[in-house]
Design a protein around this motif. Structure first.
Motif, PDB file in Angstrom:
ATOM      1  N   PHE A 189     -33.886   3.344-113.122  1.00 51.82           N
ATOM      2  CA  PHE A 189     -33.148   3.797-114.340  1.00 51.82           C
ATOM      3  C   PHE A 189     -33.739   3.654-115.718  1.00 51.82           C
ATOM      4  O   PHE A 189     -33.374   4.345-116.728  1.00 51.82           O
ATOM      5  CB  PHE A 189     -32.050   2.878-114.361  1.00 51.82           C
ATOM      6  CG  PHE A 189     -31.036   3.108-113.353  1.00 51.82           C
ATOM      7  CD1 PHE A 189     -30.474   4.699-113.339  1.00 51.82           C
ATOM      8  CD2 PHE A 189     -30.362   2.237-112.920  1.00 51.82           C
ATOM      9  CE1 PHE A 189     -29.561   5.142-112.504  1.00 51.82           C
ATOM     10  CE2 PHE A 189     -29.417   2.712-111.704  1.00 51.82           C
ATOM     11  CZ  PHE A 189     -28.843   4.000-111.670  1.00 51.82           C
ATOM     12  N   TYR A 190     -34.820   2.665-115.736  1.00 53.71           N
ATOM     13  CA  TYR A 190     -35.249   2.329-117.188  1.00 53.71           C
ATOM     14  C   TYR A 190     -36.365   2.834-117.567  1.00 53.71           C
ATOM     15  O   TYR A 190     -37.515   2.211-117.843  1.00 53.71           O
ATOM     16  CB  TYR A 190     -35.322   0.699-117.168  1.00 53.71           C
ATOM     17  CG  TYR A 190     -34.013   0.114-116.471  1.00 53.71           C
ATOM     18  CD1 TYR A 190     -33.224  -0.153-117.691  1.00 53.71           C
ATOM     19  CD2 TYR A 190     -33.986  -0.279-115.356  1.00 53.71           C
ATOM     20  CE1 TYR A 190     -31.710  -0.972-117.396  1.00 53.71           C
ATOM     21  CE2 TYR A 190     -32.648  -0.884-114.883  1.00 53.71           C
ATOM     22  CZ  TYR A 190     -31.691  -1.168-115.863  1.00 53.71           C
ATOM     23  OH  TYR A 190     -30.386  -1.766-115.704  1.00 53.71           O
ATOM     24  N   PHE A 200     -28.701   2.098-121.346  1.00 49.54           N
ATOM     25  CA  PHE A 200     -28.366   0.570-121.035  1.00 49.54           C
ATOM     26  C   PHE A 200     -27.880  -0.225-122.270  1.00 49.54           C
ATOM     27  O   PHE A 200     -26.904  -0.760-122.201  1.00 49.54           O
ATOM     28  CB  PHE A 200     -29.275  -0.033-120.371  1.00 49.54           C
ATOM     29  CG  PHE A 200     -28.769  -1.337-119.523  1.00 49.54           C
ATOM     30  CD1 PHE A 200     -27.738  -1.097-118.597  1.00 49.54           C
ATOM     31  CD2 PHE A 200     -29.227  -2.300-120.138  1.00 49.54           C
ATOM     32  CE1 PHE A 200     -27.059  -2.227-118.253  1.00 49.54           C
ATOM     33  CE2 PHE A 200     -28.648  -3.856-119.679  1.00 49.54           C
ATOM     34  CZ  PHE A 200     -27.502  -3.480-118.637  1.00 49.54           C
ATOM     35  N   ILE A 241     -24.554   0.729-123.015  1.00 46.87           N
ATOM     36  CA  ILE A 241     -23.522   0.168-122.091  1.00 46.87           C
ATOM     37  C   ILE A 241     -23.232  -1.325-122.343  1.00 46.87           C
ATOM     38  O   ILE A 241     -21.948  -1.778-122.474  1.00 46.87           O
ATOM     39  CB  ILE A 241     -24.308   0.083-120.727  1.00 46.87           C
ATOM     40  CG1 ILE A 241     -24.363   1.591-120.018  1.00 46.87           C
ATOM     41  CG2 ILE A 241     -23.389  -0.573-119.811  1.00 46.87           C
ATOM     42  CD1 ILE A 241     -24.899   1.540-118.776  1.00 46.87           C
ATOM     43  N   TYR A 266     -17.210  -3.429-120.944  1.00 43.11           N
ATOM     44  CA  TYR A 266     -18.400  -4.059-120.377  1.00 43.11           C
ATOM     45  C   TYR A 266     -18.614  -5.370-121.021  1.00 43.11           C
ATOM     46  O   TYR A 266     -19.385  -5.705-121.892  1.00 43.11           O
ATOM     47  CB  TYR A 266     -19.871  -3.185-120.436  1.00 43.11           C
ATOM     48  CG  TYR A 266     -20.774  -3.631-119.673  1.00 43.11           C
ATOM     49  CD1 TYR A 266     -20.747  -3.568-118.297  1.00 43.11           C
ATOM     50  CD2 TYR A 266     -21.995  -4.472-120.144  1.00 43.11           C
ATOM     51  CE1 TYR A 266     -21.764  -4.138-117.358  1.00 43.11           C
ATOM     52  CE2 TYR A 266     -22.835  -4.926-119.174  1.00 43.11           C
ATOM     53  CZ  TYR A 266     -22.946  -4.840-117.704  1.00 43.11           C
ATOM     54  OH  TYR A 266     -23.659  -5.192-117.081  1.00 43.11           O
ATOM     55  N   GLN A 319     -19.499  -7.934-119.909  1.00 40.82           N
ATOM     56  CA  GLN A 319     -20.712  -9.072-119.405  1.00 40.82           C
ATOM     57  C   GLN A 319     -21.606  -9.726-120.808  1.00 40.82           C
ATOM     58  O   GLN A 319     -21.870 -10.700-120.779  1.00 40.82           O
ATOM     59  CB  GLN A 319     -21.380  -8.276-118.210  1.00 40.82           C
ATOM     60  CG  GLN A 319     -20.891  -8.069-117.055  1.00 40.82           C
ATOM     61  CD  GLN A 319     -20.115  -6.918-116.753  1.00 40.82           C
ATOM     62  OE1 GLN A 319     -19.344  -6.320-117.519  1.00 40.82           O
ATOM     63  NE2 GLN A 319     -20.198  -6.595-115.556  1.00 40.82           N
ATOM     64  N   SER A 339     -26.906 -10.705-115.452  1.00 40.45           N
ATOM     65  CA  SER A 339     -26.571 -10.405-114.083  1.00 40.45           C
ATOM     66  C   SER A 339     -27.348  -9.580-113.209  1.00 40.45           C
ATOM     67  O   SER A 339     -27.105  -8.905-112.343  1.00 40.45           O
ATOM     68  CB  SER A 339     -24.967 -10.286-113.630  1.00 40.45           C
ATOM     69  OG  SER A 339     -24.584 -10.410-112.517  1.00 40.45           O
ATOM     70  N   THR A 340     -28.592  -9.433-113.675  1.00 42.82           N
ATOM     71  CA  THR A 340     -29.541  -8.459-112.792  1.00 42.82           C
ATOM     72  C   THR A 340     -29.855  -8.822-111.281  1.00 42.82           C
ATOM     73  O   THR A 340     -30.046  -8.157-110.646  1.00 42.82           O
ATOM     74  CB  THR A 340     -31.087  -8.506-113.754  1.00 42.82           C
ATOM     75  OG1 THR A 340     -30.797  -8.043-114.966  1.00 42.82           O
ATOM     76  CG2 THR A 340     -31.963  -7.467-113.138  1.00 42.82           C
ATOM     77  N   TYR A 376     -17.813  -0.283-115.038  1.00 39.90           N
ATOM     78  CA  TYR A 376     -18.610   0.539-114.591  1.00 39.90           C
ATOM     79  C   TYR A 376     -18.438   1.892-114.618  1.00 39.90           C
ATOM     80  O   TYR A 376     -18.940   3.006-113.924  1.00 39.90           O
ATOM     81  CB  TYR A 376     -19.240   0.264-113.106  1.00 39.90           C
ATOM     82  CG  TYR A 376     -19.905  -1.282-113.237  1.00 39.90           C
ATOM     83  CD1 TYR A 376     -21.287  -1.397-113.307  1.00 39.90           C
ATOM     84  CD2 TYR A 376     -19.352  -2.136-112.970  1.00 39.90           C
ATOM     85  CE1 TYR A 376     -21.789  -2.636-113.261  1.00 39.90           C
ATOM     86  CE2 TYR A 376     -19.722  -3.564-113.190  1.00 39.90           C
ATOM     87  CZ  TYR A 376     -21.003  -3.932-113.425  1.00 39.90           C
ATOM     88  OH  TYR A 376     -21.655  -5.090-113.363  1.00 39.90           O
ATOM     89  N   GLU A 378     -27.197   2.276-107.020  1.00 38.28           N
ATOM     90  CA  GLU A 378     -27.338   0.939-107.458  1.00 38.28           C
ATOM     91  C   GLU A 378     -26.144  -0.190-106.860  1.00 38.28           C
ATOM     92  O   GLU A 378     -25.095   0.517-106.395  1.00 38.28           O
ATOM     93  CB  GLU A 378     -27.137   0.825-108.794  1.00 38.28           C
ATOM     94  CG  GLU A 378     -27.184  -0.689-109.295  1.00 38.28           C
ATOM     95  CD  GLU A 378     -27.468  -1.156-110.710  1.00 38.28           C
ATOM     96  OE1 GLU A 378     -28.639  -1.332-110.664  1.00 38.28           O
ATOM     97  OE2 GLU A 378     -26.739  -1.047-111.637  1.00 38.28           O
TER      98      GLU A 378
HETATM   99  N1  TRP Z   1     -27.143  -5.939-114.423  1.00 39.32           N
HETATM  100  C1  TRP Z   1     -26.336  -4.821-114.829  1.00 39.32           C
HETATM  101  C2  TRP Z   1     -25.054  -4.999-113.956  1.00 39.32           C
HETATM  102  O1  TRP Z   1     -25.069  -4.972-112.689  1.00 39.32           O
HETATM  103  C3  TRP Z   1     -26.562  -3.365-114.811  1.00 39.32           C
HETATM  104  C4  TRP Z   1     -25.844  -2.388-115.131  1.00 39.32           C
HETATM  105  C5  TRP Z   1     -24.870  -2.537-115.815  1.00 39.32           C
HETATM  106  C6  TRP Z   1     -25.984  -1.248-114.679  1.00 39.32           C
HETATM  107  N2  TRP Z   1     -24.162  -1.280-115.875  1.00 39.32           N
HETATM  108  C7  TRP Z   1     -24.944  -0.360-115.091  1.00 39.32           C
HETATM  109  C8  TRP Z   1     -26.722  -0.650-113.780  1.00 39.32           C
HETATM  110  C9  TRP Z   1     -24.571   0.685-114.804  1.00 39.32           C
HETATM  111  C10 TRP Z   1     -26.530   0.979-113.653  1.00 39.32           C
HETATM  112  C11 TRP Z   1     -25.649   1.641-114.177  1.00 39.32           C
HETATM  113  O2  TRP Z   1     -23.792  -5.063-114.364  1.00 39.32           O
END
Ligand code: TRP
Length: 315
Positions: free
Chosen positions: A38-39, A47, A50, A56, A58, A158-159, A201, A275
């Protein structure tokens, strides 16, 4: 600043080839591709968006925890620490540790070389006395970071949840081997109301969908693939049994994709699995850390118990 850039250590040969990985993954059932792809620079930027989404929670929660407990964390890391960050991304969170712990050295590891170069430049300006030694590397592959200083590992976001529990345990064990006896600070998203997880998500603005789909656009850009990306939808349900978000790109039509001289057929409705994001309880994560050879020590979480940060000792 140029000297800074010249010193970037590029472990690119160790970064697995995207084309090879995609060809291998499309040959599997179900079709799949590792989330690390993805990166690219565009993906890293999406990202970062996000991380600022209202749904989100987190990033916001983890950042607040780091701020709140920075003094305590700095004390655990000790003076003049060498901080190594696994998957450093935007380098935003580590600034809290840089302020509080005043480490001597910071080694950000990231798979996205262009992005790392870009963000390290700003960091070097803001922390002129800090030794920054960026490493372009895939931390899922065996790592040999030169030097034998005791290190404080930093693995936020939270990787760790993006690995299956077996792979996560093996990864933690390998990270432990790079710390020379130091500890690991790791951010872990917690099990909670599935609706809350689902929303995180499946954001209303559709940024996560764009991020997910970027992997197809990346394949088109870099590999000359011909994915009809608009015909793929983002699908990210929470699997309550497995306690994980599962992320897919689902082809809404039959299509044949050509890349690297090979052809792959997607049936109508066929997924590409992109993922997992596993969620833990405090106890289940500490058990996993112990299986990886760490001694779990401090743990911090917010009042709503949305997110946790763990300090693990490696001896
Ligand atoms: N570590 C992040 C997680 O699991 C990575 C992540 C967040 C992510 N949102 C995402 C990866 C959307 C792919 C798509 O929350």
């Amino acid at each position: 600043m140029d000297a800074q850039l010249a010193r970037i250590h590029d472990a690119a040969p160790a970064v697995e080839n995207f084309g090879q990985a995609l060809v291998a993954g499309l040959g599997k059932t179900p079709k799949q591709i590792s989330a690390k792809y993805f990166y690219d620079a565009a993906g890293s930027q999406l990202f970062d968006q996000i991380c600022e989404l209202p749904e989100y929670y987190q990033t916001r929660t983890e950042t607040a925890l780091l701020n709140r407990h920075a003094g305590e964390i700095a004390a655990l890391m000790g003076p003049h620490a060498e901080i190594v960050e696994f998957g450093a991304g935007s380098l935003r969170k580590v600034r809290i540790l840089l302020e509080a712990a005043k480490p001597r050295t910071y080694l950000p590891l990231d798979i996205s070389g262009d992005y790392l170069r870009h963000v390290v430049r700003d960091l070097a300006v803001d922390y002129p006395t800090l030794q920054v030694a960026p490493v372009v590397a895939d931390f899922t592959l065996p790592l040999d970071i030169p030097g034998d200083a005791r290190r404080a590992g930093f693995f936020p976001g939270s990787t760790i949840g993006n690995f299956r529990p077996d792979a996560a345990t093996a990864l933690l064990r390998r990270m432990r081997g790079t710390l020379n006896g130091g500890g690991l600070l790791v951010g872990v998203d917690l099990v909670k109301d599935p609706a809350r997880l689902h929303a995180a998500y499946n954001d209303a603005a559709g940024i996560t969908a764009r991020f997910n789909r970027n992997i197809l656009l990346r394949a088109n850009r870099e590999l000359g693939a011909d994915f009809d990306a608009d015909a793929f939808i983002h699908y990210a349900p929470y699997n309550v049994q497995m306690q994980r978000i599962e992320m897919y790109l689902v082809s809404l039509k039959r299509q044949i994709v050509t890349l690297c001289g090979a052809q792959f057929e997607f049936a109508q409705g066929e997924p590409l699995y992109t993922e997992d994001s596993h969620k833990y309880t405090i106890e289940s994560f500490r058990e996993m850390a112990a299986r990886a050879g760490f001694t779990p020590r401090a743990v911090w979480m917010d009042e709503e118990r949305l997110f946790s940060i763990h300090w693990l000792e490696s001896r």
